[in-house]
Design an enzyme around this catalytic site. Structure first.
Site, PDB file in Angstrom:
ATOM      1  N   LEU A 102      11.272  29.071 -31.918  1.00  0.00           N
ATOM      2  CA  LEU A 102       9.829  29.255 -31.688  1.00  0.00           C
ATOM      3  C   LEU A 102       9.345  28.755 -32.917  1.00  0.00           C
ATOM      4  O   LEU A 102       8.019  29.003 -33.001  1.00  0.00           O
ATOM      5  CB  LEU A 102       9.346  30.522 -31.068  1.00  0.00           C
ATOM      6  CG  LEU A 102      10.030  30.807 -29.530  1.00  0.00           C
ATOM      7  CD1 LEU A 102       9.435  32.434 -29.189  1.00  0.00           C
ATOM      8  CD2 LEU A 102       9.760  29.701 -28.887  1.00  0.00           C
ATOM      9  N   GLY A 103       9.952  28.306 -34.046  1.00  0.00           N
ATOM     10  CA  GLY A 103       9.204  27.695 -35.124  1.00  0.00           C
ATOM     11  C   GLY A 103       8.561  28.819 -35.810  1.00  0.00           C
ATOM     12  O   GLY A 103       7.895  28.534 -36.645  1.00  0.00           O
ATOM     13  N   ALA A 106       8.529  27.681 -39.803  1.00  0.00           N
ATOM     14  CA  ALA A 106       7.504  26.795 -40.208  1.00  0.00           C
ATOM     15  C   ALA A 106       6.178  27.399 -40.085  1.00  0.00           C
ATOM     16  O   ALA A 106       5.152  26.961 -41.061  1.00  0.00           O
ATOM     17  CB  ALA A 106       7.554  25.682 -39.279  1.00  0.00           C
ATOM     18  N   ASP A 148       9.444  20.688 -36.170  1.00  0.00           N
ATOM     19  CA  ASP A 148       8.864  21.918 -36.428  1.00  0.00           C
ATOM     20  C   ASP A 148       7.360  21.982 -36.905  1.00  0.00           C
ATOM     21  O   ASP A 148       6.127  22.663 -36.628  1.00  0.00           O
ATOM     22  CB  ASP A 148       9.580  23.021 -36.776  1.00  0.00           C
ATOM     23  CG  ASP A 148      10.487  23.383 -35.793  1.00  0.00           C
ATOM     24  OD1 ASP A 148      10.790  22.797 -34.656  1.00  0.00           O
ATOM     25  OD2 ASP A 148      11.250  24.629 -36.136  1.00  0.00           O
TER      26      ASP A 148
HETATM   27  O1  PMV Z   1      15.196  26.387 -33.698  1.00  0.00           O
HETATM   28  P1  PMV Z   1      14.029  25.568 -34.186  1.00  0.00           P
HETATM   29  O2  PMV Z   1      12.933  26.117 -33.465  1.00  0.00           O
HETATM   30  O3  PMV Z   1      13.983  25.513 -35.377  1.00  0.00           O
HETATM   31  O4  PMV Z   1      14.064  24.157 -33.547  1.00  0.00           O
HETATM   32  C1  PMV Z   1      14.688  23.113 -34.275  1.00  0.00           C
HETATM   33  C2  PMV Z   1      14.618  21.944 -33.313  1.00  0.00           C
HETATM   34  C3  PMV Z   1      15.883  21.106 -33.588  1.00  0.00           C
HETATM   35  O5  PMV Z   1      16.030  19.882 -33.189  1.00  0.00           O
HETATM   36  C4  PMV Z   1      17.258  21.877 -33.275  1.00  0.00           C
HETATM   37  C5  PMV Z   1      16.417  20.984 -35.377  1.00  0.00           C
HETATM   38  C6  PMV Z   1      15.189  19.892 -35.784  1.00  0.00           C
HETATM   39  O6  PMV Z   1      15.325  19.854 -37.209  1.00  0.00           O
HETATM   40  O7  PMV Z   1      14.593  19.063 -35.173  1.00  0.00           O
END
Ligand code: PMV
Length: 309
Positions: A102-103, A106, A148
């Protein structure tokens, strides 16, 4: 000087995670009900900057801190502002579960950067903030696509293609999503590594999966822009199947996806890195309560209802 507070939302990837690292488009939307907040207040003279991450029990002094996501964020802000380290204390708090797709990383960096920036007299545009947070994302996992930081800093739905300015969009008709937490944290770094290893072993098979995911994203984007939201459900389920083939789903995620669809969801998929973390399900408003109950019985530790518009 008085206290300054800033916040940033969590995010959901609607379609396209993982393939986005390899140059395919992806769609992401902010999740405003879960937020990271940073509050900065003046400290004792000559005390320097301290950062208190309340939820994870981390407290650090910038002057002596090792390089980590928090200290890097603060240093990048001061560098961008051309400012000396202030005597101040920052308290961080986040309702976004960590390592749940869910980021959260970030959002914490964005909130910290905004609050500290304002404190030292430098306010960032969304694009500037996103670039700064991108540098921090590299600490969480080596090869972030940038999706993100983009959605969290713009706080708008985005069509994202690596290396290009993000396209902000709005749904022609609002739609309802349920976000279910598996309760199993899964660091993005690990699942990104799983995909990289698979791609190095079997480049052609993985490239074909990435291409199919990219096609789903483009079709989904047209559906959302055209108000044909019901088309999004099957696309989400197809995207989930392709993520399974990439090796980033889990038994728990698959069980939640099946439970959601059986209870009337129009489609469901893992969201974010996978391996655990979160599942999203597209529902008609009238079915939200029933699908929520089904997700909870299938083991979700928390289900959030959100509207994308
Ligand atoms: O897991 P999260 O919320 O950090 O999402 C990452 C998304 C990915 O495509 C798996 C990685 C990226 O850098 O885009």
């Amino acid at each position: 000087m008085t206290a300054i507070e800033a916040s940033a939302p969590g995010k959901i990837i609607l379609l396209g995670e993982h393939a986005v690292v390899y140059g395919q488009p992806a769609l992401a939307v902010p999740l405003g009900s879960l937020r990271a907040t940073a509050r900065i207040v003046p400290g004792q003279p000559s005390a320097g900057l301290t950062i208190d991450a309340l939820d994870i029990g981390v407290r650090l002094s910038l002057a002596t801190a090792a390089m980590n996501a928090l200290s890097l964020t603060a240093r990048l802000v001061l560098e961008a502002a051309g400012a000396a380290e202030p005597d101040a204390e920052i308290e961080l708090h986040s309702t976004i579960p960590i390592a749940s797709g869910l980021g959260s990383g970030a959002a914490v960096a964005a909130a910290l950067a905004r609050a500290l920036g304002e404190y030292v007299g430098r306010s960032f545009s969304a694009a500037e903030l996103s670039d700064l947070v991108y540098e921090v994302e590299k600490v969480h996992h080596g090869t972030p696509s940038g999706i993100d930081n983009t959605v969290v800093c713009y706080e708008q739905p985005v069509y994202f293609l690596r290396g290009q300015p993000p396209r902000v969009f709005h749904a022609a008709r609002p739609f309802h999503l349920l976000v279910a937490d598996t309760g199993t944290p899964s660091p993005t770094r690990e699942t990104v590594g799983t995909v990289r290893a698979a791609w190095q072993r079997e480049p052609e098979r993985c490239e074909a999966l990435f291409t199919r995911i990219g096609d789903i994203v483009r079709t989904g984007y047209r559906a959302i822009e055209g108000g044909a939201n019901e088309k999004l459900g099957p696309l989400m389920s197809q995207n989930h199947a392709l993520l399974q083939e990439l090796g980033v789903s889990s038994a728990r995620l698959d069980a939640l996806a099946a439970a959601a669809v059986t209870a009337g969801a129009l489609g469901a998929k893992l969201s974010g890195g996978g391996g655990g973390g979160s599942l999203i399900a597209l529902v008609r408003a009238a079915d939200a309560a029933g699908v929520t109950a089904a997700l909870e019985s299938a083991g979700a530790v928390r289900v959030i209802h959100t509207t994308v518009s």
